[in-house]
Design a protein around this motif. Structure first.
Motif, mmCIF file in Angstrom:
data_model
loop_
_atom_site.group_PDB
_atom_site.id
_atom_site.type_symbol
_atom_site.label_atom_id
_atom_site.label_comp_id
_atom_site.label_asym_id
_atom_site.label_seq_id
_atom_site.Cartn_x
_atom_site.Cartn_y
_atom_site.Cartn_z
ATOM 1 N N ARG A 160 0.953 -2.381 -17.284
ATOM 2 C CA ARG A 160 0.228 -3.374 -18.088
ATOM 3 C C ARG A 160 -1.023 -3.845 -17.378
ATOM 4 N NH1 ARG A 160 2.782 -8.093 -18.678
ATOM 5 N NH2 ARG A 160 4.426 -7.642 -17.163
ATOM 6 N N ALA A 161 -0.921 -3.991 -16.060
ATOM 7 C CA ALA A 161 -2.024 -4.556 -15.279
ATOM 8 C C ALA A 161 -3.262 -3.682 -15.314
ATOM 9 C CB ALA A 161 -1.579 -4.755 -13.829
ATOM 10 N N GLN A 162 -3.065 -2.411 -15.558
ATOM 11 C CA GLN A 162 -4.197 -1.487 -15.602
ATOM 12 C C GLN A 162 -5.201 -1.916 -16.680
ATOM 13 O OE1 GLN A 162 -3.440 2.868 -14.433
ATOM 14 N NE2 GLN A 162 -3.606 2.856 -16.653
ATOM 15 N N GLU A 163 -4.679 -2.510 -17.739
ATOM 16 C CA GLU A 163 -5.540 -2.929 -18.855
ATOM 17 C C GLU A 163 -6.118 -4.326 -18.654
ATOM 18 O OE1 GLU A 163 -6.003 -0.604 -21.404
ATOM 19 O OE2 GLU A 163 -4.879 0.559 -19.922
ATOM 20 N N MET A 164 -5.679 -5.035 -17.621
ATOM 21 C CA MET A 164 -6.078 -6.444 -17.476
ATOM 22 C C MET A 164 -7.338 -6.621 -16.642
ATOM 23 S SD MET A 164 -2.453 -8.198 -16.493
ATOM 24 C CE MET A 164 -0.988 -7.951 -17.457
ATOM 25 N N ALA A 172 -0.619 -12.511 -13.418
ATOM 26 C CA ALA A 172 0.585 -11.809 -13.883
ATOM 27 C C ALA A 172 1.468 -11.412 -12.705
ATOM 28 C CB ALA A 172 0.193 -10.579 -14.678
ATOM 29 N N PHE A 173 0.834 -10.966 -11.623
ATOM 30 C CA PHE A 173 1.602 -10.546 -10.460
ATOM 31 C C PHE A 173 2.335 -11.721 -9.834
ATOM 32 C CE2 PHE A 173 2.961 -8.097 -6.931
ATOM 33 C CZ PHE A 173 2.933 -8.951 -5.841
ATOM 34 N N PHE B 182 -7.938 -10.685 -4.191
ATOM 35 C CA PHE B 182 -6.670 -10.129 -4.674
ATOM 36 C C PHE B 182 -6.784 -8.670 -5.069
ATOM 37 C CE2 PHE B 182 -2.475 -10.019 -6.410
ATOM 38 C CZ PHE B 182 -2.551 -9.201 -7.526
ATOM 39 N N ASP B 183 -7.797 -8.339 -5.850
ATOM 40 C CA ASP B 183 -7.870 -6.991 -6.409
ATOM 41 C C ASP B 183 -7.925 -5.902 -5.351
ATOM 42 O OD1 ASP B 183 -9.394 -5.437 -9.219
ATOM 43 O OD2 ASP B 183 -7.540 -6.593 -9.145
ATOM 44 N N ALA B 184 -8.718 -6.145 -4.318
ATOM 45 C CA ALA B 184 -8.800 -5.142 -3.259
ATOM 46 C C ALA B 184 -7.442 -4.985 -2.583
ATOM 47 C CB ALA B 184 -9.857 -5.540 -2.241
ATOM 48 N N ALA B 185 -6.785 -6.121 -2.358
ATOM 49 C CA ALA B 185 -5.470 -6.072 -1.725
ATOM 50 C C ALA B 185 -4.461 -5.367 -2.639
ATOM 51 C CB ALA B 185 -5.000 -7.490 -1.401
ATOM 52 N N TRP B 186 -4.568 -5.613 -3.932
ATOM 53 C CA TRP B 186 -3.678 -4.988 -4.918
ATOM 54 C C TRP B 186 -3.841 -3.476 -4.907
ATOM 55 C CZ3 TRP B 186 0.333 -5.267 -8.088
ATOM 56 C CH2 TRP B 186 0.374 -4.538 -9.294
ATOM 57 N N ALA C 264 -7.146 6.823 -22.775
ATOM 58 C CA ALA C 264 -6.787 6.481 -21.398
ATOM 59 C C ALA C 264 -7.917 6.811 -20.431
ATOM 60 C CB ALA C 264 -5.514 7.200 -21.000
ATOM 61 N N ALA C 265 -8.662 7.857 -20.723
ATOM 62 C CA ALA C 265 -9.722 8.306 -19.810
ATOM 63 C C ALA C 265 -10.805 7.255 -19.607
ATOM 64 C CB ALA C 265 -10.339 9.603 -20.328
ATOM 65 N N VAL C 266 -10.940 6.353 -20.573
ATOM 66 C CA VAL C 266 -11.948 5.301 -20.446
ATOM 67 C C VAL C 266 -11.735 4.522 -19.151
ATOM 68 C CG1 VAL C 266 -12.737 3.125 -21.464
ATOM 69 C CG2 VAL C 266 -12.279 5.106 -22.929
ATOM 70 N N ARG C 267 -10.469 4.326 -18.804
ATOM 71 C CA ARG C 267 -10.164 3.553 -17.601
ATOM 72 C C ARG C 267 -9.902 4.424 -16.379
ATOM 73 N NH1 ARG C 267 -9.919 -1.660 -18.336
ATOM 74 N NH2 ARG C 267 -9.375 -2.451 -20.391
#
Lengths: 180, 197, 462
Positions: A160-164, A172-173, B182-186, C264-267
């Motif tokens: 899900r997070a991929q889209e956020m 969310a995490f 956060f994002d880099a750490a994630w 999906a490829a967009v991301r």
């Protein structure tokens, strides 16, 4: 010296009890009729895996006549659980309601089949393993279940997070895995 | 649609979710009663001997025992001491039992020789088919099998345990770093965690 | 133990298209499932009439215009009068039939046998006639002859027919070159050894024993057996030079595939839809393996060239070049399971499938309502070990690859909860698993040798 029954943090238990002549079919039917989804063994939370088997006789090596009659059919109970055997057997007789119904089919089982008497009976019929292997080291049932649940939730979140957006991701995490 | 006449196999009593349990007994040759305890002691002393089996990652529990004598409960129990020694082997694994055997006989060939050599009628681990028959001939049916985490497999449990440590560490870090970091750490966390997901 | 030299294969007795493919010039195929309505003796008379036209594995001096091959289901053997005892000598899974094993194969939900096309999996499909032709005219003529022979004989009729046609560039409907990666068979296709055989520790390859694919010959187990026992096979003439066949009609939802991958490829951080699609499959559309060319296809790649498939996975344990769950990596793991390929070398199949249905032009993202997909055909000595042994643990599960319950994203049973991890410095996730491929029907069959066909026709095993 460490007991040969121990592997990692688990104990490999084996209990042999002879079945009363004539009671074999009833016991087999009883065991096969147990609900797999709500097994009586689930009442013992330290149990990783456990089994009941009926050993009618030792298998004869094919193409030989080397019979080695057991004389009686045996109920074999095996279990891989966390911690020590003494407290496990204690839990078994206290928590597993089915225990009496199952072992009362066996020779020498105390009547009533409960409490300290049942525990002593089971203990007396324990046979040691020669060698035991366990894949999970010292991880307990509870630890494994928690870890599996966390993994499942993390996978769900990761997808899900991929889209956020990044900020949403962080929220969310922490919601799922933060200590708050 | 007319349904096929042959019905599919019923789910067996020795399977719980993705784990199967098999128990077997083999009759030992005379020297097995000395050889097997020696094998057990060696395996206990040198746990690395089972590294190959461990590495296959589909066996969760296994145990071996030499049965010679049974605890006595009085009549009508008939036998206390058996004529032969019998090797008891119990294993819980993921996948079908033929997959288990196939993998074991090819990858654990030496180990297979060691553990089964004193069993009568042992045909050798390879080729697989006679060994499979040997296994089946010595199997005792399981009446009831319970697993606390039936849908898990050895690899998912190991992944989950390895992941948990990393996850807990990362969660702790995430709470203590600024939001912008956060994002880099994630991403760094994911890079190492991906193999467990 | 050094394996013995490959035995001489009795090519005139083995049916064609098994050991060596007929080739891409036969670009039209019909699969006609015939039902026997009449008495076995009557059906056997018709069956006997086929035998002179069956194409064998003997090398051709001149290519015939059409080819004919014959296979039978378990119920077909019974319909032709084979005794229960004789049928009992065939493998368990063959006798059960594919429909009864649906759970095992992941044929659930939209792929369940209750939703299969009329006739398939019903037990009424008895004999499969596979006709290959070089031109439309040849094709029509051959079909006409087949129909005429059935009418003359009486008591037999076509229950279900599927026509198929090679697409340009030998691609399948998702656009990927297909069918060129085949096992190297000792004594038959040793030219495919580099990449198609068993990967050896020293970097070389060796061909597989013929008995892995044709019955009556030593297989890989025979070669480690002091007594050199042959693998189980149906009794006598029925089994010798025969093989088991898997036939599956796989509907492909091309629009769903294109939309999913493009969406999906967009991301996707490492490339475009073409790359993402390649990551799911494990090859670029032209067949270039991702493992050797992780960034783009090789313009010089020739799928049929010697050594085109010469690659391994051991140096890519993390799946950064070819994802751990990519389709080709699952279908043929080579050395990916460790232990010098010992866990995978006995699970190879010969594949001879053909696409069916009209091409959906490139770039079209709207469903035209046409039926299209792949007729999957495989040949193997053991359906259980070689077909089911891939389908169940490798396609419909991920445990052995360390992927938990992840299924083959391209092909796996789509109950909607699956995902695929595309490994990388920044891992990428595809979810949920979609029903790109749905099983429309299938059968397990046996392809007897010529003497076996004759034995059936003569009713000697009745």
């Amino acid at each position: 010296m460490r007991s040969p029954n121990i592997a990692g943090g688990t104990y490999s238990l084996m209990i042999w009890t002879p079945i009363r002549p004539g009671a074999e079919d009833a016991l087999r039917a009883h065991l096969e009729g147990l609900d797999r989804r709500s097994s009586p063994l689930a009442t013992l939370p330290r149990t990783h895996m456990a089994r009941w088997l009926i050993v009618p006789d030792m298998p004869v090596p094919p193409r030989t006549h080397l019979r080695d009659p057991l004389g009686n059919q045996y109920l074999l109970f095996t279990s891989n659980f966390d911690g020590d055997v003494d407290s496990y057997l204690h839990e078994l007789v206290e928590l597993m309601g089915e225990a009496a119904a199952i072992w009362s089919h066996c020779i020498g089982c105390p009547r009533p089949a409960e409490g300290a008497a049942l525990k002593a009976y089971l203990h007396r019929n324990q046979v040691d393993s020669g060698f035991a292997f366990a894949a999970y080291g010292n991880a307990s049932v509870a630890q494994i279940k928690t870890a599996l649940d966390k993994r499942a939730r993390l996978i769900d979140l990761v997808v899900r997070a991929q889209e956020m957006a990044p900020a949403e991701r962080r929220t969310a995490f922490l919601k799922q895995f933060g200590s708050a | 649609m007319k349904l096929p006449a042959v019905l599919p196999d019923a789910p067996p009593s020795n399977v719980s979710g993705r784990t199967t349990s098999i128990t077997l007994f083999t009759t030992q040759k005379w020297w097995g009663r000395f050889f097997m305890p020696f094998m057990f002691a060696t395996s206990r002393a040198f746990p690395k001997a089972l590294a190959a089996m461990d590495g296959l990652s589909f066996i969760s529990f296994a145990s071996w025992s030499l049965i010679r004598e049974l605890p006595y409960n009085g009549p009508p129990q008939q036998v206390r001491r058996l004529r032969f020694a019998h090797l008891f082997f119990e294993v819980s694994f993921n996948g079908s039992w033929t997959q288990y055997i196939d993998s074991s006989v090819r990858v654990l060939t030496t180990g297979m020789y060691s553990f089964w050599s004193s069993s009568r009628s042992f045909p050798g681990p390879l080729p697989a088919a006679p060994f499979q028959a040997f296994f089946k001939d010595h199997e005792v049916d399981t009446s009831h099998y319970y697993c606390a985490y039936p849908e898990a497999t050895v690899t998912t449990v190991r992944s989950a345990l390895a992941l948990e440590e990393r996850l807990d560490m990362f969660a702790h870090r995430a709470e203590n770093i600024p939001a912008a970091a956060f994002d880099a750490a994630w991403q760094a966390f994911l890079e190492h965690a991906q193999v467990h997901l | 133990m050094r394996p013995p030299a490959a035995p001489e294969l009795e090519l005139p007795d083995i049916q064609g298209d098994i050991l060596r493919a007929y080739g891409n010039s036969y670009d039209r195929t019909s699969y006609a499932f015939v039902r026997v309505d009449g008495e076995p003796a009557q059906a056997r008379a018709w069956f006997a009439g086929l035998l002179d036209h069956v194409t064998t594995a003997q090398p051709w001096r001149r290519k015939p215009l059409t080819t004919l091959n014959v296979a039978l289901t378990a119920s077909g053997l019974a319909a032709l009068g084979l005794s229960d005892e004789a049928i009992g000598s065939f493998s368990h899974e063959f006798r059960q039939g594919m429909a009864a094993r649906a759970e095992l194969l992941g044929d659930t939900g939209p792929s369940a046998p209750s939703r299969w096309e009329e006739g398939l999996g019903s037990g009424d499909a008895h004999v499969l006639l596979t006709i290959n032709a070089q031109t439309t005219a040849d094709h029509r003529r051959a079909l006409g002859k087949m129909q005429a022979a059935m009418q003359d004989a009486g008591g037999v009729g076509v229950l279900y027919q599927q026509d198929a046609e090679l697409l340009h560039g030998a691609r399948e409907h998702f656009g990927f070159a297909d069918g060129f990666a085949q096992p190297a068979i000792g004594g038959a296709t040793e030219d495919k050894t580099l990449g198609g055989g068993v990967p050896q520790k020293d970097g070389r390859w060796r061909p597989l024993a013929a008995g892995e694919f044709i019955l009556g010959y030593p297989d890989e187990d025979s070669n480690v057996d002091r007594r050199r026992r042959l693998p189980p096979a149906p009794d006598g003439a029925l089994g010798r030079n025969g093989t088991y066949m898997v036939w599956r009609k796989l509907h492909q939802d091309v629009v769903l595939w294109r939309r999913t991958i493009e969406g999906a490829a967009v991301r996707y951080p490492y490339g475009d839809a073409r790359k993402l699609g390649a990551k799911v499959v494990g090859r670029w559309q032209d067949g270039t393996p991702l493992e050797t060319h992780p960034h783009g296809p090789d313009p010089e790649f020739e799928p049929a060239a010697r050594g085109a498939n010469d690659f391994r996975y051991a140096a890519d344990r993390d799946g950064r070049r070819c994802p751990l769950g990519a389709h080709v990596r699952r279908a043929n793991p080579r050395d990916a399971l460790g232990h010098a390929g010992k866990l995978s070398f006995r699970h190879r199949m010969i594949r001879r499938g053909m696409p069916y249905g009209p091409v959906l032009p490139d770039g079209v993202l709207d469903d035209d309502g046409a039926e299209r997909g792949l007729v999957f055909v495989s040949f193997q000595a053991s359906i259980f070990r070689q077909f089911e042994g891939v389908q169940t643990p490798w396609i419909n599960d991920g445990n052995i690859f360390g992927l938990g319950t992840d299924k083959d994203f391209l092909l796996g049973d789509a109950s909607g909860s699956g995902k695929m991890t595309i490994q990388g410095k920044q891992p990428f996730f595809l979810a949920p698993q979609q029903a790109f491929v749905v099983t429309r029907g299938g059968e397990y069959l046996f392809v007897p040798g010529i003497a076996g066909l004759r034995a059936i026709a003569d009713g000697v095993a009745g």
